[in-house]
Design an enzyme around this catalytic site. Structure first.
Site, PDB file in Angstrom:
ATOM      1  N   ARG A   1      33.242  50.297  46.919  1.00 25.29           N
ATOM      2  CA  ARG A   1      32.267  51.289  46.489  1.00 25.29           C
ATOM      3  C   ARG A   1      32.004  52.309  46.729  1.00 25.29           C
ATOM      4  O   ARG A   1      31.332  52.983  45.645  1.00 25.29           O
ATOM      5  CB  ARG A   1      30.953  49.612  46.100  1.00 25.29           C
ATOM      6  CG  ARG A   1      31.928  48.617  45.034  1.00 25.29           C
ATOM      7  CD  ARG A   1      31.762  49.257  42.955  1.00 25.29           C
ATOM      8  NE  ARG A   1      31.916  48.421  42.356  1.00 25.29           N
ATOM      9  CZ  ARG A   1      31.861  47.584  41.297  1.00 25.29           C
ATOM     10  NH1 ARG A   1      31.520  49.232  41.133  1.00 25.29           N
ATOM     11  NH2 ARG A   1      32.216  46.826  40.989  1.00 25.29           N
TER      12      ARG A   1
ATOM     13  N   VAL B   1      39.275  42.701  39.909  1.00 25.13           N
ATOM     14  CA  VAL B   1      38.491  42.756  39.517  1.00 25.13           C
ATOM     15  C   VAL B   1      36.856  41.794  39.689  1.00 25.13           C
ATOM     16  O   VAL B   1      37.112  41.425  40.735  1.00 25.13           O
ATOM     17  CB  VAL B   1      38.880  41.841  38.137  1.00 25.13           C
ATOM     18  CG1 VAL B   1      39.733  42.465  37.504  1.00 25.13           C
ATOM     19  CG2 VAL B   1      39.178  40.116  38.667  1.00 25.13           C
ATOM     20  N   SER B   2      36.277  42.083  39.371  1.00 27.55           N
ATOM     21  CA  SER B   2      34.568  42.035  39.115  1.00 27.55           C
ATOM     22  C   SER B   2      34.297  40.292  39.142  1.00 27.55           C
ATOM     23  O   SER B   2      33.400  39.858  39.376  1.00 27.55           O
ATOM     24  CB  SER B   2      33.670  43.011  39.380  1.00 27.55           C
ATOM     25  OG  SER B   2      33.521  44.293  39.805  1.00 27.55           O
ATOM     26  N   THR B   3      34.694  40.206  38.019  1.00 25.74           N
ATOM     27  CA  THR B   3      34.606  38.730  37.615  1.00 25.74           C
ATOM     28  C   THR B   3      35.109  37.932  36.598  1.00 25.74           C
ATOM     29  O   THR B   3      36.403  38.501  37.178  1.00 25.74           O
ATOM     30  CB  THR B   3      33.478  38.759  36.464  1.00 25.74           C
ATOM     31  OG1 THR B   3      34.038  39.562  35.586  1.00 25.74           O
ATOM     32  CG2 THR B   3      32.127  39.899  36.380  1.00 25.74           C
TER      33      THR B   3
ATOM     34  N   GLN C   1      37.442  38.757  33.745  1.00 22.33           N
ATOM     35  CA  GLN C   1      38.572  39.847  33.473  1.00 22.33           C
ATOM     36  C   GLN C   1      39.663  39.745  34.047  1.00 22.33           C
ATOM     37  O   GLN C   1      39.635  38.105  34.915  1.00 22.33           O
ATOM     38  CB  GLN C   1      37.892  41.142  35.134  1.00 22.33           C
ATOM     39  CG  GLN C   1      36.524  41.756  34.103  1.00 22.33           C
ATOM     40  CD  GLN C   1      35.884  42.934  34.696  1.00 22.33           C
ATOM     41  OE1 GLN C   1      35.719  42.263  36.505  1.00 22.33           O
ATOM     42  NE2 GLN C   1      35.615  43.678  34.056  1.00 22.33           N
TER      43      GLN C   1
END
Length: 182
Positions: A68, A8-10, A13
């Site tokens: 990405r 997850v990016s943060t 999350q």
């Protein structure tokens, strides 16, 4: 053996949904991290890739969890393929252990190659257009014409060495050399 990778990016999350999907798919081990996919260094992904052996499968919940950009994904997938490791994306229905998955993998590689060629072509056209407009390309010059003339005068009249001139002008000797002061 199936090895999972969840990301997850943060920090706020949760990895729970991905972890559940990966375990339900039969992953023996799941490597997890909370880090943006744009980072070049992703320690958990590096560990997951290192743990994979010939015949294993790397499993992700969704393709964008792995990388990405098309180029980044293609690089990872080519590395896995060359090592005899399969790749599976649960929600995207990609499995390089199947003929359809292999076809999709090769199509992804062709798209990445096409994308790189387009970027290169656009860059060349942009550079050529800038040159035609008289724009100087590259890094800005460290010394202007006045400073070069000053350096020449220091060399000729004051009989200073290039090293001494460089110290006085607060530049490197290579900068003087490139400007023609020798």
């Amino acid at each position: 053996m199936k090895i999972g990778y969840a990301r997850v990016s943060t920090e706020d999350q949760s990895l729970d949904a991905q972890r559940d999907q990966l375990q339900a798919d039969g992953c023996v081990e799941v490597f997890e991290e909370k880090i943006t996919g744009k980072k070049d260094s992703r320690p958990a992904l590096d560990k997951a890739l290192a743990a994979l052996q010939t015949g294993d499968t790397l499993v992700v919940w969704k393709l964008d969890r792995l990388g990405r950009s098309v180029k980044n994904l293609t690089t990872i997938l080519h590395d896995l393929n060359s090592r005899g490791v399969c790749f599976r994306s649960i929600s995207d229905g990609i499995d390089t252990g199947t003929p359809t998955g292999k076809l999709l993998f090769h199509m992804l590689g062709a798209i990445a190659e096409f994308e790189a060629a387009l970027v290169s072509e656009r860059t060349k056209i942009g550079l050529q257009a800038a040159k035609q407009r008289g724009k100087r390309l590259g890094r800005p010059r460290r010394l202007d014409a006045y400073q070069i003339r000053q350096a020449e005068l220091l060399r000729i009249h004051d009989k200073l060495s290039p090293a001494e001139i460089a110290v006085r002008l607060k530049v490197g000797r290579t900068t003087l050399w490139r400007a023609g002061v020798r």
